[in-house]
Write an enzyme that holds these catalytic residues in place. Sequence first.
Site, PDB file in Angstrom:
ATOM      1  N   ARG A   1       0.870  -1.183   0.000  1.00 55.95           N
ATOM      2  CA  ARG A   1       0.000   0.000   0.000  1.00 55.95           C
ATOM      3  C   ARG A   1       0.904   1.230   0.000  1.00 55.95           C
ATOM      4  NH1 ARG A   1      -2.326   0.337   5.431  1.00 55.95           N
ATOM      5  NH2 ARG A   1      -0.982   2.112   5.728  1.00 55.95           N
TER       6      ARG A   1
ATOM      7  N   HIS B   1      -3.748   4.275   4.603  1.00 54.75           N
ATOM      8  CA  HIS B   1      -4.850   3.300   4.614  1.00 54.75           C
ATOM      9  C   HIS B   1      -6.108   3.925   4.003  1.00 54.75           C
ATOM     10  CE1 HIS B   1      -7.726   0.339   6.037  1.00 54.75           C
ATOM     11  NE2 HIS B   1      -8.385   1.310   6.615  1.00 54.75           N
TER      12      HIS B   1
ATOM     13  N   TYR C   1       3.659   5.372  11.833  1.00 54.15           N
ATOM     14  CA  TYR C   1       4.019   3.983  12.146  1.00 54.15           C
ATOM     15  C   TYR C   1       4.889   3.310  11.095  1.00 54.15           C
ATOM     16  CZ  TYR C   1      -0.155   3.285   9.204  1.00 54.15           C
ATOM     17  OH  TYR C   1      -1.064   3.338   8.184  1.00 54.15           O
TER      18      TYR C   1
HETATM   19  C1  LIG Z   1     -15.192  -6.087  11.551  1.00 51.07           C
HETATM   20  C2  LIG Z   1     -14.378  -4.842  11.471  1.00 51.07           C
HETATM   21  N1  LIG Z   1     -13.427  -4.595  12.406  1.00 51.07           N
HETATM   22  C3  LIG Z   1     -12.674  -3.466  12.322  1.00 51.07           C
HETATM   23  C4  LIG Z   1     -12.874  -2.564  11.320  1.00 51.07           C
HETATM   24  C5  LIG Z   1     -12.034  -1.303  11.231  1.00 51.07           C
HETATM   25  N2  LIG Z   1     -11.078  -1.441  10.109  1.00 51.07           N
HETATM   26  C6  LIG Z   1     -11.298  -0.818   8.945  1.00 51.07           C
HETATM   27  S1  LIG Z   1     -10.083  -1.151   7.817  1.00 51.07           S
HETATM   28  C7  LIG Z   1      -9.244  -2.130   8.909  1.00 51.07           C
HETATM   29  C8  LIG Z   1      -7.940  -2.795   8.494  1.00 51.07           C
HETATM   30  C9  LIG Z   1      -8.112  -3.726   7.336  1.00 51.07           C
HETATM   31  O1  LIG Z   1      -6.880  -4.217   6.891  1.00 51.07           O
HETATM   32  P1  LIG Z   1      -6.788  -5.239   5.710  1.00 51.07           P
HETATM   33  O2  LIG Z   1      -7.794  -6.314   5.869  1.00 51.07           O
HETATM   34  O3  LIG Z   1      -5.362  -5.659   5.591  1.00 51.07           O
HETATM   35  O4  LIG Z   1      -7.230  -4.414   4.422  1.00 51.07           O
HETATM   36  P2  LIG Z   1      -6.568  -3.130   3.726  1.00 51.07           P
HETATM   37  O5  LIG Z   1      -7.405  -1.948   4.136  1.00 51.07           O
HETATM   38  O6  LIG Z   1      -5.142  -3.037   4.160  1.00 51.07           O
HETATM   39  O7  LIG Z   1      -6.673  -3.347   2.260  1.00 51.07           O
HETATM   40  C10 LIG Z   1      -9.908  -2.172  10.132  1.00 51.07           C
HETATM   41  C11 LIG Z   1      -9.419  -2.933  11.303  1.00 51.07           C
HETATM   42  C12 LIG Z   1     -13.897  -2.847  10.374  1.00 51.07           C
HETATM   43  N3  LIG Z   1     -14.145  -2.022   9.348  1.00 51.07           N
HETATM   44  N4  LIG Z   1     -14.614  -3.992  10.459  1.00 51.07           N
END
Ligand SMILES: Cc1ncc(C[n+]2csc(CCOP(=O)(O)OP(=O)(O)O)c2C)c(N)n1
Length: 383
Positions: free
Chosen positions: A274, A278, A287
């Site tokens: 990425r 985010h 971080y």
């Molecule tokens: C069930 C749930 N828990 C927490 C969140 C908050 N949250 C939003 S994005 C994220 C991280 C996701 O990381 P990843 O699965 O690696 O996807 P990326 O965004 O890096 O593509 C979190 C914890 C959420 N949206 N849904």
Amino acid sequence: MTDSVVGTRTVRHDGPELVQLLTPEGERVEHPEYSDYAAHLGPEDLRGFYRDLVLVRRVDAEATALQRQGELGLWASLLGQEAAQIGSGRATRPQDYVFPTYREHGVAWCRGVDPVTLLGLYRGVNLGGWDPHQNHFQLYTIVIGAQTLHATGYAMGVQRDGAVGTGDPDRDTAVIAYFGDGATSQGDVNEAFVFAAVTNAPVVFFCQNNQWAISEPNERQTRVPLYQRASGFGFPGVRVDGNDVLAVYAVTKAALDRARSGDGPMFIEAFTYRMGAHTTSDDPTRYRIAAEVEEWKLKDPIARLKAYLSRGGHADAEFFDAVDAESDEIATHVRSGCLALPDPEPESMFDHVYADPHPLLEEEREWFRGYHASFAAGEEVAR
Ligand SMILES: Cc1ncc(C[n+]2csc(CCOP(=O)(O)OP(=O)(O)O)c2C)c(N)n1
């Protein structure tokens, strides 16, 4: 095996398990298992991939700018992940069904969803913005990993409809679910793997391992490479260079063909990075160290395809100029389309809660109608 030590992190990002058909320098290499799946692609197809990569990056950049200017509440950028999305999206067939997260703007592009419609959710004017059945592209899912269960359930339905393993290329259907590395820690994703495995559902699990789940790096999420998890559930897993559009295409085509023919699920870990934050609400400098980003710039998915096309004489300056001009046009389309998105009728939030009328909902709608009407036009809401 190449390990790179970046700050306190040791990241395994190379080695024999990583499927690659195009090196970061833009050289074509062969793979014993997957080369065949991309062998039919000629220069015109590769120029098409290049055009896709450039245009979706531009859509993404324009949406990021719109958020900065207050026109969107939030944006989740795909910067750096274009090849993972275009390679996999272009491997799907019209009858296949896609279940995305909130970052799959490149896959949406491949499925024919107008980029403007992606903005509605982020502008807060609708709750999704497109008809999933039109393009076989489900609405964006914000709840991490939830769509893997929806995808598996849908795939089980496809199986029961007899649309798997018939040998008819226009009928046999696969389902593909997208998610990130962080999502693999979710219960939903693990439950989806169990159901998909034991029912042999025609679903491909496509993980874009961009190495960060917001501020959580890979090493805080897993002790083994993610693709190895699949074997514990009883289906194959493969790690592909997520910045290599050709390799991603080949591996995804293989997995989708396999699912359509009735051989069951497969897990793809597209190893990528990425490049940005985010979302526009995040500040990765708190971080993540800059050296890591610099290292990944050298693996840019667009630069490597451009190098291959130029060196091989498959595209000239005129072609690259034309794609750049087209990207200016699409940026204008995204901007003007965003500003023209109509504000919703306040009451429309009640429209799609239930499929059929529901008395309590009608009561709430009535109350809301009266409440809303109690404000004179233009009057400030008292706080
Ligand atoms: C069930 C749930 N828990 C927490 C969140 C908050 N949250 C939003 S994005 C994220 C991280 C996701 O990381 P990843 O699965 O690696 O996807 P990326 O965004 O890096 O593509 C979190 C914890 C959420 N949206 N849904």
